[in-house]
Write a protein that holds these residues in place. Structure first.
Motif, PDB file in Angstrom:
ATOM      1  N   UNK A  82     -33.428  15.848  43.531  1.00 44.43           N
ATOM      2  CA  UNK A  82     -34.603  16.237  42.776  1.00 44.43           C
ATOM      3  C   UNK A  82     -34.923  15.220  41.689  1.00 44.43           C
ATOM      4  N   UNK A  83     -36.175  15.169  41.325  1.00 46.94           N
ATOM      5  CA  UNK A  83     -36.650  14.241  40.314  1.00 46.94           C
ATOM      6  C   UNK A  83     -35.990  14.558  38.979  1.00 46.94           C
ATOM      7  N   UNK A  84     -35.501  13.543  38.301  1.00 49.84           N
ATOM      8  CA  UNK A  84     -34.906  13.742  36.987  1.00 49.84           C
ATOM      9  C   UNK A  84     -33.481  14.242  37.029  1.00 49.84           C
ATOM     10  N   UNK A  85     -32.801  14.180  38.162  1.00 45.40           N
ATOM     11  CA  UNK A  85     -31.421  14.640  38.245  1.00 45.40           C
ATOM     12  C   UNK A  85     -30.539  13.754  37.373  1.00 45.40           C
ATOM     13  N   UNK A  86     -29.531  14.352  36.781  1.00 43.94           N
ATOM     14  CA  UNK A  86     -28.619  13.614  35.911  1.00 43.94           C
ATOM     15  C   UNK A  86     -27.204  13.790  36.406  1.00 43.94           C
ATOM     16  N   UNK A  87     -26.416  12.755  36.445  1.00 47.13           N
ATOM     17  CA  UNK A  87     -26.752  11.369  36.165  1.00 47.13           C
ATOM     18  C   UNK A  87     -27.431  10.702  37.352  1.00 47.13           C
ATOM     19  N   UNK A  88     -28.196   9.668  37.073  1.00 46.34           N
ATOM     20  CA  UNK A  88     -28.807   8.878  38.141  1.00 46.34           C
ATOM     21  C   UNK A  88     -27.705   8.138  38.879  1.00 46.34           C
ATOM     22  N   UNK A  89     -27.882   7.965  40.187  1.00 43.40           N
ATOM     23  CA  UNK A  89     -26.847   7.353  41.014  1.00 43.40           C
ATOM     24  C   UNK A  89     -27.372   6.148  41.766  1.00 43.40           C
ATOM     25  N   UNK A  90     -26.503   5.167  41.954  1.00 39.78           N
ATOM     26  CA  UNK A  90     -26.691   4.086  42.915  1.00 39.78           C
ATOM     27  C   UNK A  90     -25.521   4.193  43.875  1.00 39.78           C
ATOM     28  N   UNK A  91     -25.787   4.147  45.169  1.00 44.71           N
ATOM     29  CA  UNK A  91     -24.732   4.250  46.167  1.00 44.71           C
ATOM     30  C   UNK A  91     -24.859   3.060  47.102  1.00 44.71           C
ATOM     31  N   UNK A  92     -23.747   2.372  47.304  1.00 43.66           N
ATOM     32  CA  UNK A  92     -23.723   1.218  48.183  1.00 43.66           C
ATOM     33  C   UNK A  92     -22.461   1.238  49.023  1.00 43.66           C
ATOM     34  N   UNK A  93     -22.393   0.303  49.951  1.00 50.04           N
ATOM     35  CA  UNK A  93     -21.240   0.258  50.840  1.00 50.04           C
ATOM     36  C   UNK A  93     -20.805  -1.192  51.031  1.00 50.04           C
ATOM     37  N   UNK A  94     -19.492  -1.396  51.126  1.00 48.74           N
ATOM     38  CA  UNK A  94     -18.916  -2.686  51.466  1.00 48.74           C
ATOM     39  C   UNK A  94     -18.107  -2.487  52.742  1.00 48.74           C
ATOM     40  N   UNK A  95     -17.466  -3.543  53.213  1.00 50.55           N
ATOM     41  CA  UNK A  95     -16.629  -3.408  54.405  1.00 50.55           C
ATOM     42  C   UNK A  95     -15.443  -2.479  54.172  1.00 50.55           C
ATOM     43  N   UNK A 121     -22.200   4.382  41.603  1.00 49.23           N
ATOM     44  CA  UNK A 121     -22.348   4.152  40.171  1.00 49.23           C
ATOM     45  C   UNK A 121     -23.199   5.292  39.628  1.00 49.23           C
ATOM     46  N   UNK A 122     -22.615   6.057  38.703  1.00 55.07           N
ATOM     47  CA  UNK A 122     -23.332   7.144  38.036  1.00 55.07           C
ATOM     48  C   UNK A 122     -23.649   6.679  36.617  1.00 55.07           C
ATOM     49  N   UNK A 157     -16.369   8.404  57.499  1.00 58.47           N
ATOM     50  CA  UNK A 157     -15.302   7.413  57.440  1.00 58.47           C
ATOM     51  C   UNK A 157     -14.741   7.209  56.034  1.00 58.47           C
ATOM     52  N   UNK A 158     -15.151   8.015  55.061  1.00 57.81           N
ATOM     53  CA  UNK A 158     -14.608   7.931  53.703  1.00 57.81           C
ATOM     54  C   UNK A 158     -13.197   8.523  53.678  1.00 57.81           C
ATOM     55  N   UNK A 159     -12.310   7.888  52.918  1.00 58.13           N
ATOM     56  CA  UNK A 159     -10.925   8.341  52.794  1.00 58.13           C
ATOM     57  C   UNK A 159     -10.742   9.066  51.458  1.00 58.13           C
ATOM     58  N   UNK A 160     -10.658  10.398  51.447  1.00 58.65           N
ATOM     59  CA  UNK A 160     -10.554  11.134  50.184  1.00 58.65           C
ATOM     60  C   UNK A 160      -9.246  10.886  49.437  1.00 58.65           C
ATOM     61  N   UNK A 161      -8.264  10.291  50.103  1.00 57.56           N
ATOM     62  CA  UNK A 161      -6.992   9.982  49.444  1.00 57.56           C
ATOM     63  C   UNK A 161      -7.008   8.615  48.770  1.00 57.56           C
ATOM     64  N   UNK A 162      -8.095   7.882  48.913  1.00 57.50           N
ATOM     65  CA  UNK A 162      -8.188   6.535  48.357  1.00 57.50           C
ATOM     66  C   UNK A 162      -9.438   6.447  47.474  1.00 57.50           C
ATOM     67  N   UNK A 163      -9.365   7.069  46.287  1.00 57.75           N
ATOM     68  CA  UNK A 163     -10.506   7.118  45.366  1.00 57.75           C
ATOM     69  C   UNK A 163     -10.065   6.583  44.009  1.00 57.75           C
ATOM     70  N   UNK A 164     -10.896   5.752  43.422  1.00 61.96           N
ATOM     71  CA  UNK A 164     -10.660   5.246  42.070  1.00 61.96           C
ATOM     72  C   UNK A 164     -11.926   5.462  41.254  1.00 61.96           C
ATOM     73  N   UNK A 165     -11.752   5.796  39.972  1.00 62.61           N
ATOM     74  CA  UNK A 165     -12.906   5.984  39.089  1.00 62.61           C
ATOM     75  C   UNK A 165     -12.602   5.356  37.737  1.00 62.61           C
ATOM     76  N   UNK A 166     -13.605   4.695  37.175  1.00 59.12           N
ATOM     77  CA  UNK A 166     -13.473   4.137  35.833  1.00 59.12           C
ATOM     78  C   UNK A 166     -14.833   4.238  35.139  1.00 59.12           C
ATOM     79  N   UNK A 214     -20.185   5.365  35.200  1.00 58.89           N
ATOM     80  CA  UNK A 214     -19.015   5.852  35.916  1.00 58.89           C
ATOM     81  C   UNK A 214     -19.004   5.150  37.264  1.00 58.89           C
ATOM     82  N   UNK A 215     -17.997   4.311  37.489  1.00 58.60           N
ATOM     83  CA  UNK A 215     -17.885   3.535  38.720  1.00 58.60           C
ATOM     84  C   UNK A 215     -16.858   4.202  39.616  1.00 58.60           C
TER      85      UNK A 215
END
Length: 146
Positions: free
Chosen positions: A36-49, A55-56, A113-122, A128-129
């Protein structure tokens, strides 16, 4: 000559009409992954190999107050953003307020294909990365031709 007269410029009136319609019917997302418009926090989502990068944008939040969880392929980001108003301004009334404050919760559907056991946040400079690793079986690999 038109039968309609707008007291202000036409673009301001169209903007007012769009905000009015959004408040009545809700904002319709442009795609399945939109929110929805104006949702907080704004997000950018990307993918690598190797990972999914999220990014929130959450300035002004104490990182220890953020709650992250993954359950059944859904990443949940929750917390509370305090009011920017000082305690001494109790009698002040807001003339205009564009900064969101209060509790929030965002849910992101992760790919299979996301691995829920391999998550890092900083949390760095108000962002919030979050890095969610991919399962080994889903990573690209070179195949040698014999």
């Amino acid at each position: 000559m038109s039968d309609y007269y707008f007291g202000t410029d036409l673009f301001a009136e169209l903007d007012r009409l769009q905000r009015h319609m959004s408040s009545r019917f809700g904002a319709f997302p442009s795609s399945i992954r939109s929110s929805r418009l104006g949702a907080f926090p704004s997000l950018n989502i990307g993918v690598t190999d190797d990972a999914i990068e999220i990014v929130a944008f959450a300035p002004g939040i104490d990182p220890s107050k953020l709650e992250l969880s993954i359950d059944k392929g859904l990443l949940t980001i929750a917390g509370e953003r305090p009011s920017a108003r000082a305690a001494s301004d109790e009698g002040a009334r807001a003339y205009a307020q564009e900064r969101f404050n209060g509790t929030f919760r965002r849910v992101v559907e992760l790919p299979q294909h996301a691995d829920p056991d391999n998550v890092q946040a900083r949390y760095i400079d108000g962002c919030l990365l979050i890095t969610v690793g991919k399962r080994e079986a889903s990573k690209p690999r070179a195949i040698t031709v014999q």
